[in-house]
Design an enzyme around this catalytic site. Structure first.
Site, PDB file in Angstrom:
ATOM      1  N   THR A  42       0.855  -1.198   0.000  1.00 31.40           N
ATOM      2  CA  THR A  42       0.000   0.000   0.000  1.00 31.40           C
ATOM      3  C   THR A  42       0.886   1.240   0.000  1.00 31.40           C
ATOM      4  O   THR A  42       0.697   2.167  -0.804  1.00 31.40           O
ATOM      5  CB  THR A  42      -0.929  -0.021   1.230  1.00 31.40           C
ATOM      6  OG1 THR A  42      -1.766  -1.176   1.138  1.00 31.40           O
ATOM      7  CG2 THR A  42      -1.776   1.232   1.323  1.00 31.40           C
ATOM      8  N   ASN A  84      -5.617  -9.401  -7.803  1.00 32.28           N
ATOM      9  CA  ASN A  84      -5.804 -10.085  -6.521  1.00 32.28           C
ATOM     10  C   ASN A  84      -7.134 -10.811  -6.415  1.00 32.28           C
ATOM     11  O   ASN A  84      -7.249 -11.798  -5.690  1.00 32.28           O
ATOM     12  CB  ASN A  84      -5.653  -9.089  -5.361  1.00 32.28           C
ATOM     13  CG  ASN A  84      -6.369  -7.785  -5.586  1.00 32.28           C
ATOM     14  OD1 ASN A  84      -6.160  -7.119  -6.600  1.00 32.28           O
ATOM     15  ND2 ASN A  84      -7.221  -7.414  -4.665  1.00 32.28           N
ATOM     16  N   GLN A 137       0.719  -9.814  -6.224  1.00 35.35           N
ATOM     17  CA  GLN A 137       0.171 -11.177  -6.286  1.00 35.35           C
ATOM     18  C   GLN A 137       1.011 -12.103  -7.170  1.00 35.35           C
ATOM     19  O   GLN A 137       0.814 -13.310  -7.151  1.00 35.35           O
ATOM     20  CB  GLN A 137      -1.286 -11.149  -6.780  1.00 35.35           C
ATOM     21  CG  GLN A 137      -2.237 -10.422  -5.832  1.00 35.35           C
ATOM     22  CD  GLN A 137      -2.447 -11.147  -4.500  1.00 35.35           C
ATOM     23  OE1 GLN A 137      -2.070 -12.312  -4.327  1.00 35.35           O
ATOM     24  NE2 GLN A 137      -3.048 -10.468  -3.541  1.00 35.35           N
ATOM     25  N   SER A 147       4.944  -7.053  -1.733  1.00 41.62           N
ATOM     26  CA  SER A 147       4.527  -7.137  -0.330  1.00 41.62           C
ATOM     27  C   SER A 147       5.033  -8.441   0.271  1.00 41.62           C
ATOM     28  O   SER A 147       4.854  -9.513  -0.313  1.00 41.62           O
ATOM     29  CB  SER A 147       2.999  -7.088  -0.258  1.00 41.62           C
ATOM     30  OG  SER A 147       2.575  -7.240   1.076  1.00 41.62           O
ATOM     31  N   HIS A 174       4.047 -10.184   2.968  1.00 39.31           N
ATOM     32  CA  HIS A 174       3.153 -11.211   3.541  1.00 39.31           C
ATOM     33  C   HIS A 174       2.396 -12.026   2.509  1.00 39.31           C
ATOM     34  O   HIS A 174       1.747 -13.005   2.851  1.00 39.31           O
ATOM     35  CB  HIS A 174       2.197 -10.596   4.572  1.00 39.31           C
ATOM     36  CG  HIS A 174       1.116  -9.714   4.020  1.00 39.31           C
ATOM     37  ND1 HIS A 174      -0.190 -10.110   3.948  1.00 39.31           N
ATOM     38  CD2 HIS A 174       1.135  -8.447   3.549  1.00 39.31           C
ATOM     39  CE1 HIS A 174      -0.935  -9.126   3.458  1.00 39.31           C
ATOM     40  NE2 HIS A 174      -0.139  -8.103   3.204  1.00 39.31           N
ATOM     41  N   THR A 189      13.253   4.790  11.576  1.00 38.68           N
ATOM     42  CA  THR A 189      14.115   3.622  11.780  1.00 38.68           C
ATOM     43  C   THR A 189      13.506   2.407  11.088  1.00 38.68           C
ATOM     44  O   THR A 189      12.307   2.157  11.206  1.00 38.68           O
ATOM     45  CB  THR A 189      14.296   3.368  13.290  1.00 38.68           C
ATOM     46  OG1 THR A 189      14.868   4.538  13.864  1.00 38.68           O
ATOM     47  CG2 THR A 189      15.203   2.172  13.548  1.00 38.68           C
ATOM     48  N   CYS A 247      -8.936  -6.882   1.533  1.00 36.10           N
ATOM     49  CA  CYS A 247      -7.992  -5.962   2.148  1.00 36.10           C
ATOM     50  C   CYS A 247      -8.651  -4.869   2.966  1.00 36.10           C
ATOM     51  O   CYS A 247      -8.075  -4.382   3.920  1.00 36.10           O
ATOM     52  CB  CYS A 247      -7.155  -5.285   1.080  1.00 36.10           C
ATOM     53  SG  CYS A 247      -6.338  -6.462   0.047  1.00 36.10           S
TER      54      CYS A 247
HETATM   55  N1  PMP Z   1      -1.815  -4.606  -4.197  1.00 36.17           N
HETATM   56  C1  PMP Z   1      -2.429  -5.788  -4.326  1.00 36.17           C
HETATM   57  C2  PMP Z   1      -2.693  -6.323  -5.691  1.00 36.17           C
HETATM   58  C3  PMP Z   1      -2.823  -6.506  -3.187  1.00 36.17           C
HETATM   59  O1  PMP Z   1      -3.450  -7.673  -3.328  1.00 36.17           O
HETATM   60  C4  PMP Z   1      -2.543  -5.967  -1.904  1.00 36.17           C
HETATM   61  C5  PMP Z   1      -2.933  -6.696  -0.637  1.00 36.17           C
HETATM   62  N2  PMP Z   1      -4.262  -7.012  -0.555  1.00 36.17           N
HETATM   63  C6  PMP Z   1      -1.884  -4.734  -1.833  1.00 36.17           C
HETATM   64  C7  PMP Z   1      -1.543  -4.088  -2.994  1.00 36.17           C
HETATM   65  C8  PMP Z   1      -1.555  -4.100  -0.502  1.00 36.17           C
HETATM   66  O2  PMP Z   1      -0.488  -4.776   0.103  1.00 36.17           O
HETATM   67  P1  PMP Z   1      -0.148  -4.584   1.656  1.00 36.17           P
HETATM   68  O3  PMP Z   1      -1.073  -5.499   2.388  1.00 36.17           O
HETATM   69  O4  PMP Z   1       1.288  -5.016   1.781  1.00 36.17           O
HETATM   70  O5  PMP Z   1      -0.332  -3.157   1.994  1.00 36.17           O
END
Ligand code: PMP
Length: 371
Positions: free
Chosen positions: A71, A138, A166, A186, A188, A224, A311
């Protein structure tokens, strides 16, 4: 099995090597900006992770700016370039919100960007533009023709930003070969911790900071660094290169899921089934049903999936992705997303299919009775 986790596009389980790297990093004292040995040890972890992110996307000479996630990386890219912006209609909300005045490029019924429309928009932008097109969606897994987009954008002296969240760690990405100038990733989604990500910046691309307050990360991301998170992210990138999220058995499981879901509940629709898609993702619909009802019913059966994009706030809103693809409202409202990963096992798919058949029969009966 306690429950089937089929929501990898929302977040992926932590990889063991990422956990180990984080635990080791948490035991270090030291601010990466400090010049003493403690600081230098922390700095080494951050720089090693930077190299690992570069290796994930084949961008040895790129700059890596660590962020709190994609994000923030998306905002950094779109907010950091003083140019008119064009984006596709199916971008993540973090791209759409970064530059609300952006020109929106339509997609076809399969969710792929309309290259002729993009060409026309680039011509009429008034100045060389910044174009933002995601690698893979996504909600549907639909892949965009990034190399063709890059070629077009560069022909018009534009800059290409690609939200590769993705796709990274699932399918190979060669950022220089694809012609991507700025790329968001990202942690995670590829087995690293939550709350960390990166913007990858090709050589020669200059950004102005969207945040102020310190000189870290080339002045682009003050504060930091999240050393443990960054170390875990780096380890996850290396693991994802060795064991990508979309190995062949993931594709086979997803294909079986779609086939059997349709066989057991023949009114099931697979959105964009003919399009080039991520092999781990499927958007399945029960026309006339309500996606949040399906998600809750599956949860009661021990199967975790999402209704469209997970999200935001847990609130199900009409999907802008499916709307842009002109999916009829009755299908759109009944669409859920099922997403798999490298540790998904066949019994999880079986559990989904049994639940799907039961829920489809029940909801179909309900809608007929109400009609
Ligand atoms: N872009 C896409 C295509 C996503 O699927 C997501 C997460 N849902 C994000 C951006 C945002 O990523 P983050 O959770 O690291 O902020």
């Amino acid at each position: 099995m306690s429950a089937a986790y089929l929501d990898w596009n929302a977040t992926a389980p932590l990889r063991a090597s990422a956990r180990d790297a984080m635990t080791a990093a948490l035991d270090l004292t030291g601010n990466p900006s400090s010049v003493h040995r403690f600081g230098r040890d922390a700095r080494r972890l951050v720089e090693a992770a930077r190299d690992r992110v570069k290796a994930l996307v084949g961008a040895g000479d790129a700059g890596i700016v660590f962020t709190s996630g994609a994000t923030e990386a998306n905002l950094m890219a779109l907010g950091g370039i003083a140019r008119p912006v064009i984006r596709s209609a199916v971008e993540h909300v973090s791209v759409a919100a970064a530059r609300v005045e952006a020109t929106v490029c339509p997609v076809d019924a399969d969710g792929a960007i309309d290259l002729a429309a993009l060409d026309a928009q680039l011509r009429s932008a008034g100045a060389p533009a910044l174009v933002s097109v995601m690698a893979a969606n996504n909600e549907t897994g639909v892949l965009q023709p990034i190399a063709a987009v890059a070629e077009l954008v560069h022909r018009h002296a534009g800059i290409l930003h690609c939200d590769a969240v993705q796709m990274a760690g699932r399918l190979a990405i060669d950022m220089p070969a694809l012609g991507i100038d700025l790329l968001s990733v990202s942690s995670h989604k590829l087995g690293g911790p939550q709350g960390v990500g990166a913007l990858v910046v090709a050589p020669g691309i200059e950004l102005r900071p969207v945040a102020r307050g310190g000189g870290q990360e080339r002045g682009l991301r003050p504060g930091t660094e999240n050393v443990a998170g960054i170390a875990g992210f780096g380890a996850a990138c290396t693991a994802a290169v060795a064991e990508p999220g979309c190995a062949a058995d993931v594709a086979a499981m997803r294909d079986r899921l779609e086939r059997e879901a349709r066989a057991r509940a023949p009114h099931t629709i697979v959105v964009a089934s003919g399009a080039a898609r991520l092999p781990n993702t499927t958007a399945l619909a029960l026309p006339g049903a309500d996606a949040s009802t399906i998600v809750m019913a599956l949860d009661l059966e021990g199967v975790a999936v999402s209704a469209g994009a997970a999200c935001s706030s847990g609130k199900v809103q009409p999907s802008h992705v499916l709307t842009a693809m002109q999916v009829p409202a009755a299908v759109r409202q009944g669409t859920i997303r099922v997403s798999l990963g490298p540790t998904t096992v066949a019994v999880e798919i079986d559990r989904f299919l049994d639940a799907w058949a039961r829920i489809a029969a029940r909801l179909d009966g309900g809608s007929r009775a109400a009609a």
